[in-house]
Scaffold this motif. Structure first.
Motif, mmCIF file in Angstrom:
data_model
loop_
_atom_site.group_PDB
_atom_site.id
_atom_site.type_symbol
_atom_site.label_atom_id
_atom_site.label_comp_id
_atom_site.label_asym_id
_atom_site.label_seq_id
_atom_site.Cartn_x
_atom_site.Cartn_y
_atom_site.Cartn_z
ATOM 1 N N GLU A 114 47.256 46.723 44.539
ATOM 2 C CA GLU A 114 46.140 46.361 43.655
ATOM 3 C C GLU A 114 46.725 45.651 42.440
ATOM 4 N N SER A 115 47.659 46.340 41.793
ATOM 5 C CA SER A 115 48.308 45.780 40.609
ATOM 6 C C SER A 115 49.696 46.403 40.484
ATOM 7 N N THR A 116 50.704 45.565 40.304
ATOM 8 C CA THR A 116 52.063 46.113 40.157
ATOM 9 C C THR A 116 52.159 46.969 38.892
ATOM 10 N N ASN A 117 51.351 46.627 37.871
ATOM 11 C CA ASN A 117 51.389 47.441 36.647
ATOM 12 C C ASN A 117 50.912 48.869 36.921
ATOM 13 N N ASN A 118 49.868 49.009 37.744
ATOM 14 C CA ASN A 118 49.370 50.359 38.054
ATOM 15 C C ASN A 118 50.446 51.171 38.765
ATOM 16 N N LYS A 149 41.076 39.057 34.835
ATOM 17 C CA LYS A 149 41.753 39.105 36.143
ATOM 18 C C LYS A 149 42.979 38.205 36.141
ATOM 19 N N TRP A 150 43.986 38.610 36.939
ATOM 20 C CA TRP A 150 45.104 37.703 37.197
ATOM 21 C C TRP A 150 45.049 37.358 38.680
ATOM 22 N N ILE A 151 44.732 36.122 38.969
ATOM 23 C CA ILE A 151 44.598 35.667 40.352
ATOM 24 C C ILE A 151 46.002 35.640 40.966
ATOM 25 N N SER A 152 46.162 36.373 42.073
ATOM 26 C CA SER A 152 47.513 36.589 42.622
ATOM 27 C C SER A 152 47.584 36.275 44.107
ATOM 28 N N LYS A 209 48.965 23.607 30.585
ATOM 29 C CA LYS A 209 48.423 24.418 31.683
ATOM 30 C C LYS A 209 49.220 25.704 31.852
ATOM 31 N N LYS A 210 48.501 26.777 32.218
ATOM 32 C CA LYS A 210 49.148 28.091 32.255
ATOM 33 C C LYS A 210 49.906 28.308 33.570
ATOM 34 N N VAL A 211 51.169 28.701 33.420
ATOM 35 C CA VAL A 211 52.008 28.926 34.601
ATOM 36 C C VAL A 211 52.415 30.395 34.702
ATOM 37 N N CYS A 212 52.326 31.113 33.574
ATOM 38 C CA CYS A 212 52.776 32.512 33.558
ATOM 39 C C CYS A 212 51.994 33.298 32.511
ATOM 40 N N GLY A 213 51.687 34.542 32.856
ATOM 41 C CA GLY A 213 51.034 35.446 31.900
ATOM 42 C C GLY A 213 51.769 36.779 31.892
ATOM 43 N N ILE A 214 51.754 37.436 30.741
ATOM 44 C CA ILE A 214 52.464 38.714 30.599
ATOM 45 C C ILE A 214 51.478 39.777 30.119
ATOM 46 N N LEU A 230 56.214 46.195 31.603
ATOM 47 C CA LEU A 230 56.162 44.760 31.335
ATOM 48 C C LEU A 230 55.731 44.074 32.633
ATOM 49 N N GLY A 231 54.490 43.621 32.661
ATOM 50 C CA GLY A 231 53.946 43.004 33.880
ATOM 51 C C GLY A 231 53.945 41.488 33.744
ATOM 52 N N VAL A 232 54.454 40.815 34.760
ATOM 53 C CA VAL A 232 54.592 39.350 34.687
ATOM 54 C C VAL A 232 54.038 38.699 35.952
ATOM 55 N N GLY A 233 53.224 37.693 35.758
ATOM 56 C CA GLY A 233 52.725 36.897 36.884
ATOM 57 C C GLY A 233 53.137 35.440 36.679
ATOM 58 N N ILE A 234 53.721 34.839 37.697
ATOM 59 C CA ILE A 234 54.146 33.424 37.587
ATOM 60 C C ILE A 234 53.693 32.664 38.828
ATOM 61 N N ASN A 235 53.098 31.502 38.601
ATOM 62 C CA ASN A 235 52.758 30.626 39.722
ATOM 63 C C ASN A 235 53.986 29.790 40.018
ATOM 64 N N VAL A 236 54.677 30.133 41.087
ATOM 65 C CA VAL A 236 55.924 29.419 41.387
ATOM 66 C C VAL A 236 55.632 28.284 42.379
ATOM 67 N N LYS A 242 44.501 27.393 45.080
ATOM 68 C CA LYS A 242 44.274 28.847 45.054
ATOM 69 C C LYS A 242 44.270 29.393 43.631
ATOM 70 N N LEU A 243 44.449 28.518 42.654
ATOM 71 C CA LEU A 243 44.562 28.970 41.259
ATOM 72 C C LEU A 243 43.327 28.565 40.456
ATOM 73 N N PRO A 244 43.077 29.273 39.364
ATOM 74 C CA PRO A 244 41.916 28.897 38.551
ATOM 75 C C PRO A 244 42.146 27.567 37.809
ATOM 76 N N ILE A 245 41.071 26.997 37.327
ATOM 77 C CA ILE A 245 41.167 25.761 36.548
ATOM 78 C C ILE A 245 42.007 26.049 35.305
HETATM 79 C C1 BT5 Z 1 47.550 37.484 31.152
HETATM 80 O O1 BT5 Z 1 46.365 37.946 30.652
HETATM 81 O O2 BT5 Z 1 47.895 36.336 31.151
HETATM 82 C C2 BT5 Z 1 48.433 38.565 31.733
HETATM 83 C C3 BT5 Z 1 48.665 38.395 33.191
HETATM 84 C C4 BT5 Z 1 49.653 39.392 33.737
HETATM 85 C C5 BT5 Z 1 49.718 39.375 35.240
HETATM 86 C C6 BT5 Z 1 50.776 40.277 35.783
HETATM 87 S S1 BT5 Z 1 51.014 40.065 37.480
HETATM 88 C C7 BT5 Z 1 51.995 41.473 37.575
HETATM 89 C C8 BT5 Z 1 51.357 42.504 36.673
HETATM 90 N N1 BT5 Z 1 50.357 43.267 37.362
HETATM 91 C C9 BT5 Z 1 49.121 43.057 36.894
HETATM 92 O O3 BT5 Z 1 48.079 43.591 37.326
HETATM 93 N N2 BT5 Z 1 49.185 42.178 35.869
HETATM 94 C C10 BT5 Z 1 50.544 41.784 35.596
HETATM 95 P P1 BT5 Z 1 45.339 37.088 29.796
HETATM 96 O O4 BT5 Z 1 46.044 36.492 28.620
HETATM 97 O O5 BT5 Z 1 44.229 38.000 29.555
HETATM 98 O O6 BT5 Z 1 44.933 35.902 30.728
HETATM 99 C C11 BT5 Z 1 44.065 36.094 31.800
HETATM 100 C C12 BT5 Z 1 43.425 34.719 32.099
HETATM 101 O O7 BT5 Z 1 44.401 33.853 32.692
HETATM 102 C C13 BT5 Z 1 42.290 34.795 33.095
HETATM 103 O O8 BT5 Z 1 41.078 35.111 32.470
HETATM 104 C C14 BT5 Z 1 42.293 33.378 33.684
HETATM 105 O O9 BT5 Z 1 41.640 32.484 32.811
HETATM 106 C C15 BT5 Z 1 43.757 32.999 33.643
HETATM 107 N N3 BT5 Z 1 44.409 33.231 34.945
HETATM 108 C C16 BT5 Z 1 44.162 34.175 35.884
HETATM 109 N N4 BT5 Z 1 44.989 34.069 36.914
HETATM 110 C C17 BT5 Z 1 45.816 33.036 36.643
HETATM 111 C C18 BT5 Z 1 46.894 32.433 37.324
HETATM 112 N N5 BT5 Z 1 47.347 32.885 38.492
HETATM 113 N N6 BT5 Z 1 47.488 31.381 36.712
HETATM 114 C C19 BT5 Z 1 47.092 30.907 35.530
HETATM 115 N N7 BT5 Z 1 46.069 31.433 34.843
HETATM 116 C C20 BT5 Z 1 45.430 32.483 35.391
#
Ligand code: BT5
Length: 343
Positions: A114-118, A149-152, A209-214, A230-236, A242-245
């Motif tokens: 579901e989520s690596t953070n959980n 949401k973080w689209i994964s 454009k967003k490539v990584c969120g923490i 520390l949860g990290v998502g990166i579009n590699v 498959k990614l949001p605008i």
């Molecule tokens: C973040 O939140 O950017 C934090 C994302 C952290 C994701 C990682 S993945 C591993 C770990 N497990 C988890 O469940 N989470 C962490 P925020 O600043 O709130 O930005 C969220 C917004 O980013 C969304 O509302 C979308 O607009 C956008 N977004 C969602 N998925 C995206 C993606 N894959 N690439 C780029 N932007 C995205």
């Protein structure tokens, strides 16, 4: 591995091999292949070096095959590794990883979570050590901040959570997100040659454009932190469709596939260096770097704080990692968290 015993096919050895030891064996076998590049490796040599029977070796080759490695066995020549799967296996990441703690504890790899953070939070609560990693190939409920949401998608992204146990007061924790962004930016630069920017506090962007969120989450007592995730998502290599605008991928920006494994190793290396520096010398030792990589400083911005919207010019990131914004009135406001729009 010296001294370990486990049951081979014939069930002769004394101890059952744990999952952990098993991944270590996979790592050792792969190291043999990588050191030999395109050549055959002799089964005899590997068996002798790892101190187990040829039958056991055969069994472990089978396990690697089940993980997606194409390994051929040719009589009189030995084994040859024809191809490797594009998976974030912990034992692959561990090969040549030159850290002491970060990524050197157990690496939990899942096809889907579901989520690596959980998962990491659960593991941290059950006592897993600092440096433990949870990685998933896809997340079904990846989380951003504030319930976003973080689209994964599967196939091309990195989704990981790292357990940290800093001996720090809770109010110093937000700088860890800023420092991690710096570490990841540097890893991206080293592996892909791309100059990404950091949008305070937790986004990495390339050309807007967003490539990584923490997403940093903590369990804390009133003054001290129990642990931090520390949860990290990166579009590699993730396909853009498959990614949001507003999102991009490293593959798109560097016009070629990027090795997720190499990037992951570099990220762990940079995080360990910066995390140590932060603990030893404080945030001030990393602040200049943080400011240099920031794409919000000296820009007109709109800040969405939980219940108010502010506008002004971002003028500084202070010694606590707080964003300082100068309002039109000349007043300087301290922003602790929020979502920023560069206007
Ligand atoms: C973040 O939140 O950017 C934090 C994302 C952290 C994701 C990682 S993945 C591993 C770990 N497990 C988890 O469940 N989470 C962490 P925020 O600043 O709130 O930005 C969220 C917004 O980013 C969304 O509302 C979308 O607009 C956008 N977004 C969602 N998925 C995206 C993606 N894959 N690439 C780029 N932007 C995205």
């Amino acid at each position: 591995m010296g001294g370990l015993t486990w049951r081979d096919e014939a069930g002769k050895d004394s101890k059952m091999m744990t999952k952990y030891q098993e991944t270590d064996v996979k790592k050792r076998i792969l190291e043999f292949f990588y050191e030999n590049k395109s050549d055959y490796v002799s089964g005899e040599e590997i068996s002798a070096s790892l101190k187990f029977s040829r039958a056991s070796l055969w069994k472990h080759m089978g396990k690697l095959r089940n993980d997606g490695y194409i390994i051929e066995a040719v009589p009189h020549l030995g084994y040859i590794l024809r191809s490797t799967p594009d998976k974030m296996y912990g034992y692959e990441i561990g090969i040549g990883l030159d850290t002491n703690t970060i990524g050197k504890q157990r690496i939990w790899h899942y096809e889907s979570l579901e989520s690596t953070n959980n998962k990491a939070y659960e593991l941290a609560e059950s006592g897993e050590a600092e440096g433990t990693l949870v990685i998933a190939e896809t997340q079904t409920a990846g989380r951003g901040r504030l319930g976003r949401k973080w689209i994964s998608p599967e196939g091309g992204g990195i989704y990981f959570s790292l357990i940290l146990r800093p001996d720090m007061e809770s109010d110093k924790i937000p700088v860890i997100t800023l420092v991690a962004a710096v570490s990841i930016q540097k890893a991206i630069k080293k592996i892909c040659g791309i100059d990404a920017g950091i949008k305070w506090p937790n986004d990495i962007l390339i050309a807007g454009k967003k490539v990584c969120g923490i997403l940093t989450e903590i369990k804390a007592q009133p003054d001290m932190v129990d642990f931090l995730i520390l949860g990290v998502g990166i579009n590699v290599n993730t396909p853009l469709k498959k990614l949001p605008i507003g999102a991009t991928s490293l593959k798109k920006e560097s016009s070629g596939s990027v090795s997720r494994i190499k990037l992951m190793r570099q990220i762990l290396t940079e995080i360990e260096k910066d995390y140590l520096k932060l603990k030893q010398d404080g945030f001030n030792s990393l602040r200049a770097e943080c400011k240099k990589l920031s794409i919000v400083l000296n820009k007109q911005i709109t800040i969405n704080e939980h219940h108010r919207v502010l506008e002004g010019i971002a003028v500084d990131i202070d010694e606590k990692g707080v964003l300082i914004v100068k309002m039109e009135s000349g007043e300087r406001k301290r922003i602790f968290s929020g979502t920023i729009l560069i206007t």
